[in-house]
Write a protein that holds these residues in place. Structure first.
Motif, PDB file in Angstrom:
ATOM      1  N   GLU A  99       0.810  -1.221   0.000  1.00 36.86           N
ATOM      2  CA  GLU A  99       0.000   0.000   0.000  1.00 36.86           C
ATOM      3  C   GLU A  99       0.844   1.272   0.000  1.00 36.86           C
ATOM      4  OE1 GLU A  99      -3.321  -0.074  -0.435  1.00 36.86           O
ATOM      5  OE2 GLU A  99      -3.027  -2.239  -0.605  1.00 36.86           O
ATOM      6  N   VAL A 100       2.109   1.175   0.393  1.00 34.79           N
ATOM      7  CA  VAL A 100       2.988   2.340   0.444  1.00 34.79           C
ATOM      8  C   VAL A 100       3.728   2.417  -0.894  1.00 34.79           C
ATOM      9  CG1 VAL A 100       4.827   3.523   1.687  1.00 34.79           C
ATOM     10  CG2 VAL A 100       3.266   2.010   2.934  1.00 34.79           C
ATOM     11  N   LYS A 101       3.386   3.404  -1.684  1.00 33.83           N
ATOM     12  CA  LYS A 101       3.957   3.559  -3.028  1.00 33.83           C
ATOM     13  C   LYS A 101       5.151   4.501  -2.975  1.00 33.83           C
ATOM     14  CE  LYS A 101       0.533   1.147  -4.698  1.00 33.83           C
ATOM     15  NZ  LYS A 101       0.653  -0.270  -4.721  1.00 33.83           N
ATOM     16  N   MET A 102       6.323   3.930  -2.765  1.00 29.80           N
ATOM     17  CA  MET A 102       7.544   4.722  -2.683  1.00 29.80           C
ATOM     18  C   MET A 102       8.181   4.833  -4.065  1.00 29.80           C
ATOM     19  SD  MET A 102       9.231   3.255   0.825  1.00 29.80           S
ATOM     20  CE  MET A 102      10.014   4.747   1.427  1.00 29.80           C
ATOM     21  N   THR A 103       8.877   5.948  -4.277  1.00 30.45           N
ATOM     22  CA  THR A 103       9.635   6.090  -5.509  1.00 30.45           C
ATOM     23  C   THR A 103      10.880   5.216  -5.426  1.00 30.45           C
ATOM     24  OG1 THR A 103      11.008   7.906  -4.695  1.00 30.45           O
ATOM     25  CG2 THR A 103       8.892   8.514  -5.741  1.00 30.45           C
ATOM     26  N   TYR A 104      11.532   5.036  -6.554  1.00 34.24           N
ATOM     27  CA  TYR A 104      12.778   4.271  -6.586  1.00 34.24           C
ATOM     28  C   TYR A 104      13.807   4.909  -5.647  1.00 34.24           C
ATOM     29  CZ  TYR A 104      17.129   2.260  -8.273  1.00 34.24           C
ATOM     30  OH  TYR A 104      18.346   1.636  -8.341  1.00 34.24           O
ATOM     31  N   GLU A 105      13.924   6.218  -5.689  1.00 38.36           N
ATOM     32  CA  GLU A 105      14.900   6.927  -4.848  1.00 38.36           C
ATOM     33  C   GLU A 105      14.591   6.736  -3.365  1.00 38.36           C
ATOM     34  OE1 GLU A 105      13.316   8.342  -7.507  1.00 38.36           O
ATOM     35  OE2 GLU A 105      15.050   8.473  -8.856  1.00 38.36           O
ATOM     36  N   GLU A 106      13.311   6.795  -3.005  1.00 43.81           N
ATOM     37  CA  GLU A 106      12.922   6.587  -1.609  1.00 43.81           C
ATOM     38  C   GLU A 106      13.242   5.163  -1.161  1.00 43.81           C
ATOM     39  OE1 GLU A 106       9.242   9.804  -1.690  1.00 43.81           O
ATOM     40  OE2 GLU A 106       8.818   7.677  -2.007  1.00 43.81           O
ATOM     41  N   GLN A 157      15.583   3.261  -2.360  1.00 41.60           N
ATOM     42  CA  GLN A 157      17.038   3.152  -2.230  1.00 41.60           C
ATOM     43  C   GLN A 157      17.527   3.754  -0.910  1.00 41.60           C
ATOM     44  OE1 GLN A 157      17.058   0.756  -4.545  1.00 41.60           O
ATOM     45  NE2 GLN A 157      19.169   1.349  -4.721  1.00 41.60           N
ATOM     46  N   LYS A 158      16.973   4.902  -0.519  1.00 47.80           N
ATOM     47  CA  LYS A 158      17.348   5.511   0.765  1.00 47.80           C
ATOM     48  C   LYS A 158      17.014   4.574   1.915  1.00 47.80           C
ATOM     49  CE  LYS A 158      16.939  10.433  -0.222  1.00 47.80           C
ATOM     50  NZ  LYS A 158      16.266  11.685   0.147  1.00 47.80           N
ATOM     51  N   MET A 159      15.812   3.985   1.853  1.00 57.21           N
ATOM     52  CA  MET A 159      15.393   3.070   2.913  1.00 57.21           C
ATOM     53  C   MET A 159      16.331   1.867   2.978  1.00 57.21           C
ATOM     54  SD  MET A 159      11.655   1.350   3.561  1.00 57.21           S
ATOM     55  CE  MET A 159      11.807   0.249   2.168  1.00 57.21           C
ATOM     56  N   ARG A 160      16.718   1.343   1.841  1.00 53.39           N
ATOM     57  CA  ARG A 160      17.614   0.180   1.811  1.00 53.39           C
ATOM     58  C   ARG A 160      19.011   0.509   2.335  1.00 53.39           C
ATOM     59  NH1 ARG A 160      15.879  -2.707  -3.875  1.00 53.39           N
ATOM     60  NH2 ARG A 160      13.922  -3.538  -3.080  1.00 53.39           N
ATOM     61  N   GLN A 161      19.416   1.777   2.233  1.00 55.59           N
ATOM     62  CA  GLN A 161      20.708   2.173   2.793  1.00 55.59           C
ATOM     63  C   GLN A 161      20.671   2.152   4.318  1.00 55.59           C
ATOM     64  OE1 GLN A 161      21.550   6.004   1.075  1.00 55.59           O
ATOM     65  NE2 GLN A 161      22.275   5.124  -0.846  1.00 55.59           N
ATOM     66  N   GLU A 162      19.508   2.439   4.876  1.00 53.81           N
ATOM     67  CA  GLU A 162      19.357   2.493   6.337  1.00 53.81           C
ATOM     68  C   GLU A 162      19.001   1.144   6.950  1.00 53.81           C
ATOM     69  OE1 GLU A 162      17.227   5.867   8.176  1.00 53.81           O
ATOM     70  OE2 GLU A 162      16.935   6.579   6.123  1.00 53.81           O
ATOM     71  N   PHE A 163      18.240   0.324   6.226  1.00 50.48           N
ATOM     72  CA  PHE A 163      17.715  -0.927   6.765  1.00 50.48           C
ATOM     73  C   PHE A 163      17.966  -2.066   5.794  1.00 50.48           C
ATOM     74  CE2 PHE A 163      15.154   2.648   8.203  1.00 50.48           C
ATOM     75  CZ  PHE A 163      15.274   2.521   9.583  1.00 50.48           C
ATOM     76  N   ASP A 164      18.229  -3.251   6.314  1.00 44.66           N
ATOM     77  CA  ASP A 164      18.511  -4.385   5.437  1.00 44.66           C
ATOM     78  C   ASP A 164      17.437  -5.466   5.490  1.00 44.66           C
ATOM     79  OD1 ASP A 164      19.095  -5.360   7.938  1.00 44.66           O
ATOM     80  OD2 ASP A 164      21.135  -5.970   7.469  1.00 44.66           O
TER      81      ASP A 164
END
Length: 72
Positions: A30-37, A39-46
């Motif tokens: 349900e959360v429609k994040m952009t590609y950039e968003e 990528q930022k999330m993946r940098q912080e969390f694995d």
């Protein structure tokens, strides 16, 4: 790989069901994040986050981007 699994959000610790085998029925869908968003999330969390944390991060990222564009 299982159709779903119980996980704990890496950010808040909340328990949720991850439906990796059927992502269109997963709580995160349900959360429609952009590609950039994303990528930022993946940098912080694995690992997976709950939808509430994903939405909170999306708001944070968009606010940061707006402030950057405005030179704040």
């Amino acid at each position: 790989m299982p159709e779903h699994e119980i996980k704990n959000c890496q950010r808040c610790g909340k328990t949720f069901e991850c439906k990796v085998g059927n992502v269109t029925h997963c709580q995160c869908y349900e959360v429609k994040m952009t590609y950039e968003e994303t990528q930022k999330m993946r940098q912080e969390f694995d690992d997976c986050l709950c939808a509430a944390c994903m939405l909170d991060l999306q708001i944070k990222y968009r606010k940061e981007e707006m402030e950057k564009k405005q030179g704040i």
